[in-house]
Design a protein around this motif. Sequence first.
Motif, PDB file in Angstrom:
ATOM      1  N   VAL A 151       0.834  -1.202   0.000  1.00 54.30           N
ATOM      2  CA  VAL A 151       0.000   0.000   0.000  1.00 54.30           C
ATOM      3  C   VAL A 151       0.871   1.256   0.000  1.00 54.30           C
ATOM      4  O   VAL A 151       0.611   2.215  -0.733  1.00 54.30           O
ATOM      5  N   GLU A 152       1.937   1.235   0.823  1.00 56.10           N
ATOM      6  CA  GLU A 152       2.779   2.427   0.965  1.00 56.10           C
ATOM      7  C   GLU A 152       3.500   2.803  -0.329  1.00 56.10           C
ATOM      8  O   GLU A 152       3.894   3.958  -0.507  1.00 56.10           O
ATOM      9  N   LEU A 153       3.689   1.828  -1.218  1.00 59.29           N
ATOM     10  CA  LEU A 153       4.415   2.093  -2.463  1.00 59.29           C
ATOM     11  C   LEU A 153       3.501   2.523  -3.608  1.00 59.29           C
ATOM     12  O   LEU A 153       3.973   3.054  -4.619  1.00 59.29           O
ATOM     13  N   ARG A 154       2.207   2.308  -3.477  1.00 59.76           N
ATOM     14  CA  ARG A 154       1.291   2.642  -4.576  1.00 59.76           C
ATOM     15  C   ARG A 154       1.280   4.132  -4.898  1.00 59.76           C
ATOM     16  O   ARG A 154       1.225   4.492  -6.084  1.00 59.76           O
ATOM     17  N   PRO A 155       1.344   5.044  -3.891  1.00 50.87           N
ATOM     18  CA  PRO A 155       1.420   6.458  -4.253  1.00 50.87           C
ATOM     19  C   PRO A 155       2.632   6.786  -5.123  1.00 50.87           C
ATOM     20  O   PRO A 155       2.557   7.658  -5.999  1.00 50.87           O
ATOM     21  N   ASN A 156       3.759   6.083  -4.890  1.00 54.34           N
ATOM     22  CA  ASN A 156       4.948   6.311  -5.711  1.00 54.34           C
ATOM     23  C   ASN A 156       4.683   5.968  -7.164  1.00 54.34           C
ATOM     24  O   ASN A 156       5.159   6.668  -8.084  1.00 54.34           O
ATOM     25  N   GLU A 162       2.580  10.252 -13.341  1.00 56.04           N
ATOM     26  CA  GLU A 162       2.376  11.673 -13.650  1.00 56.04           C
ATOM     27  C   GLU A 162       3.686  12.355 -14.038  1.00 56.04           C
ATOM     28  O   GLU A 162       3.700  13.257 -14.877  1.00 56.04           O
ATOM     29  N   LYS A 163       4.796  11.922 -13.441  1.00 55.92           N
ATOM     30  CA  LYS A 163       6.092  12.456 -13.838  1.00 55.92           C
ATOM     31  C   LYS A 163       6.400  12.124 -15.297  1.00 55.92           C
ATOM     32  O   LYS A 163       7.078  12.887 -15.982  1.00 55.92           O
ATOM     33  N   GLU A 164       5.920  10.975 -15.749  1.00 53.81           N
ATOM     34  CA  GLU A 164       6.080  10.603 -17.161  1.00 53.81           C
ATOM     35  C   GLU A 164       5.526  11.698 -18.070  1.00 53.81           C
ATOM     36  O   GLU A 164       5.982  11.881 -19.203  1.00 53.81           O
ATOM     37  N   LEU A 165       4.535  12.414 -17.591  1.00 52.51           N
ATOM     38  CA  LEU A 165       3.839  13.423 -18.392  1.00 52.51           C
ATOM     39  C   LEU A 165       4.288  14.837 -18.054  1.00 52.51           C
ATOM     40  O   LEU A 165       3.703  15.812 -18.526  1.00 52.51           O
ATOM     41  N   GLY A 166       5.316  14.950 -17.233  1.00 52.84           N
ATOM     42  CA  GLY A 166       5.833  16.260 -16.890  1.00 52.84           C
ATOM     43  C   GLY A 166       5.032  16.997 -15.846  1.00 52.84           C
ATOM     44  O   GLY A 166       5.187  18.206 -15.672  1.00 52.84           O
ATOM     45  N   ILE A 167       4.155  16.296 -15.126  1.00 49.85           N
ATOM     46  CA  ILE A 167       3.353  16.925 -14.081  1.00 49.85           C
ATOM     47  C   ILE A 167       4.213  17.103 -12.826  1.00 49.85           C
ATOM     48  O   ILE A 167       4.839  16.155 -12.360  1.00 49.85           O
ATOM     49  N   VAL A 168       4.268  18.329 -12.314  1.00 46.64           N
ATOM     50  CA  VAL A 168       5.055  18.637 -11.119  1.00 46.64           C
ATOM     51  C   VAL A 168       4.165  18.459  -9.894  1.00 46.64           C
ATOM     52  O   VAL A 168       3.142  19.129  -9.762  1.00 46.64           O
ATOM     53  N   ALA A 169       4.544  17.553  -9.002  1.00 44.07           N
ATOM     54  CA  ALA A 169       3.684  17.268  -7.851  1.00 44.07           C
ATOM     55  C   ALA A 169       4.480  16.532  -6.786  1.00 44.07           C
ATOM     56  O   ALA A 169       5.639  16.155  -6.982  1.00 44.07           O
ATOM     57  N   GLY A 170       3.828  16.329  -5.636  1.00 42.16           N
ATOM     58  CA  GLY A 170       4.413  15.563  -4.545  1.00 42.16           C
ATOM     59  C   GLY A 170       3.560  14.360  -4.227  1.00 42.16           C
ATOM     60  O   GLY A 170       2.560  14.081  -4.894  1.00 42.16           O
ATOM     61  N   LEU A 171       3.935  13.640  -3.180  1.00 43.36           N
ATOM     62  CA  LEU A 171       3.254  12.394  -2.841  1.00 43.36           C
ATOM     63  C   LEU A 171       1.955  12.599  -2.069  1.00 43.36           C
ATOM     64  O   LEU A 171       1.124  11.697  -2.004  1.00 43.36           O
ATOM     65  N   GLN A 172       1.763  13.764  -1.466  1.00 41.50           N
ATOM     66  CA  GLN A 172       0.616  13.973  -0.586  1.00 41.50           C
ATOM     67  C   GLN A 172      -0.706  13.564  -1.219  1.00 41.50           C
ATOM     68  O   GLN A 172      -1.488  12.808  -0.631  1.00 41.50           O
ATOM     69  N   ASP A 173      -0.986  14.068  -2.417  1.00 42.80           N
ATOM     70  CA  ASP A 173      -2.269  13.797  -3.070  1.00 42.80           C
ATOM     71  C   ASP A 173      -2.465  12.306  -3.282  1.00 42.80           C
ATOM     72  O   ASP A 173      -3.550  11.759  -3.067  1.00 42.80           O
ATOM     73  N   ARG A 174      -1.406  11.667  -3.739  1.00 44.44           N
ATOM     74  CA  ARG A 174      -1.501  10.236  -4.094  1.00 44.44           C
ATOM     75  C   ARG A 174      -1.682   9.370  -2.853  1.00 44.44           C
ATOM     76  O   ARG A 174      -2.409   8.378  -2.889  1.00 44.44           O
ATOM     77  N   VAL A 175      -1.031   9.746  -1.752  1.00 41.22           N
ATOM     78  CA  VAL A 175      -1.224   9.010  -0.497  1.00 41.22           C
ATOM     79  C   VAL A 175      -2.673   9.125  -0.043  1.00 41.22           C
ATOM     80  O   VAL A 175      -3.320   8.135   0.309  1.00 41.22           O
ATOM     81  N   ALA A 176      -3.197  10.346  -0.048  1.00 41.79           N
ATOM     82  CA  ALA A 176      -4.578  10.566   0.393  1.00 41.79           C
ATOM     83  C   ALA A 176      -5.551   9.740  -0.431  1.00 41.79           C
ATOM     84  O   ALA A 176      -6.517   9.173   0.104  1.00 41.79           O
ATOM     85  N   GLN A 177      -5.312   9.645  -1.740  1.00 36.70           N
ATOM     86  CA  GLN A 177      -6.256   8.935  -2.610  1.00 36.70           C
ATOM     87  C   GLN A 177      -6.089   7.420  -2.538  1.00 36.70           C
ATOM     88  O   GLN A 177      -7.067   6.685  -2.664  1.00 36.70           O
TER      89      GLN A 177
END
Length: 363
Positions: A151-156, A162-177
């Motif tokens: 579970v802990e690795l799925r946000p990564n 998203e990094k593949e597409l050049g989206i600049v972001a952090g892990l927070q959103d992905r962890v929450a979802q």
Amino acid sequence: MAAATEVEMGLERCAYARVGLLGNPSDVYNGKALSFTIADFSATVRLRPSPELLIQPHPHHDLVAFPSLPHLVSRLQSEGYYGGVRLLMAICKVFYNHCIQNNISLKAENFTLSYDTNIPRQAGLSGSSAIVCAALNCLLDFYDVRHLIKVELRPNLILDAEKELGIVAGLQDRVAQVYGGLVYMDFSKEQMDKLGHGIYRPLDVNLLPPLYLIYAENPSDSGKVHSTVRQRWLNGDEFIISCMKEVAQLALDGHRALLQKDYTQLARLMNRNFDLRSCDCREMFGDDVLGSVNIKMVEVARSVGVSSKFTGSGGAVVALCPDGEAQAELLHKACQEAGFVVQQIKVAPSVLSDEELTSLSIC
């Protein structure tokens, strides 16, 4: 594990919009965050077995037919070139590569992926990663490998897509979802280097007070917010590093305030989070990046004594009414007059299974 009949008939998985309550944007800077998901807004991905692997365009979000050239240009100016097909393709690639690199065997069967979403675009509610998260859940169950990817690795994986597409972001959103509900997160460098992920603690959603969501009909572009600040942080800029440490501390203090149900303190922390980002530290993120409409949403809320801050990078605001329902009515009136949408937030519950929650406690 998904039942065989479910896989044969087709899978449907959803991921909810995310609100960053405290700590954002320090998740990109080895900070801390408190976030939760919203039940009213979600992205849904459907997977059904098919002879060929097909990524199905959405009839609205991936529109390629227009009445005229002016209509095409108008659409691109208002919504950009972005749709969900590229997101689905990216997570398929990242998922496959992760399985290959970790000796996780996948059955040789094809599928069709399609999606839908009601998350407002570019509103700082993490609509793109919701699509990716829902798609990942489909892939985990279609290939029956959910138990093989922590579970802990799925946000990564979601962030990598998203990094593949050049989206600049952090892990927070992905962890929450990935987790759903209310989550406290610690992204300290020591933990990230040691574990490859942060430390994530699901919390009881009933710890939250009544909260309100404010958003604009004409949202901002949340993808450009981190650009220069991150480079300065990487370059060792002491001002940026100091600010981010204080933002991260707000999430830790907010965690304590929630456990004590000290909502007066929570309101103060929310205001401070926004002030650090835009007022006291305008040198860190100027008005041009934050956007005048986004700032106005916060100003409208504060004009009636309501605590407020961005839900993410801009486009939407989360608000807390310290004085209760009477103040909430004032907030509704002020937002209506300013042309903003406002609604009380219904927090989504955790989406993890009992097995997955148990696995977290023994990791």
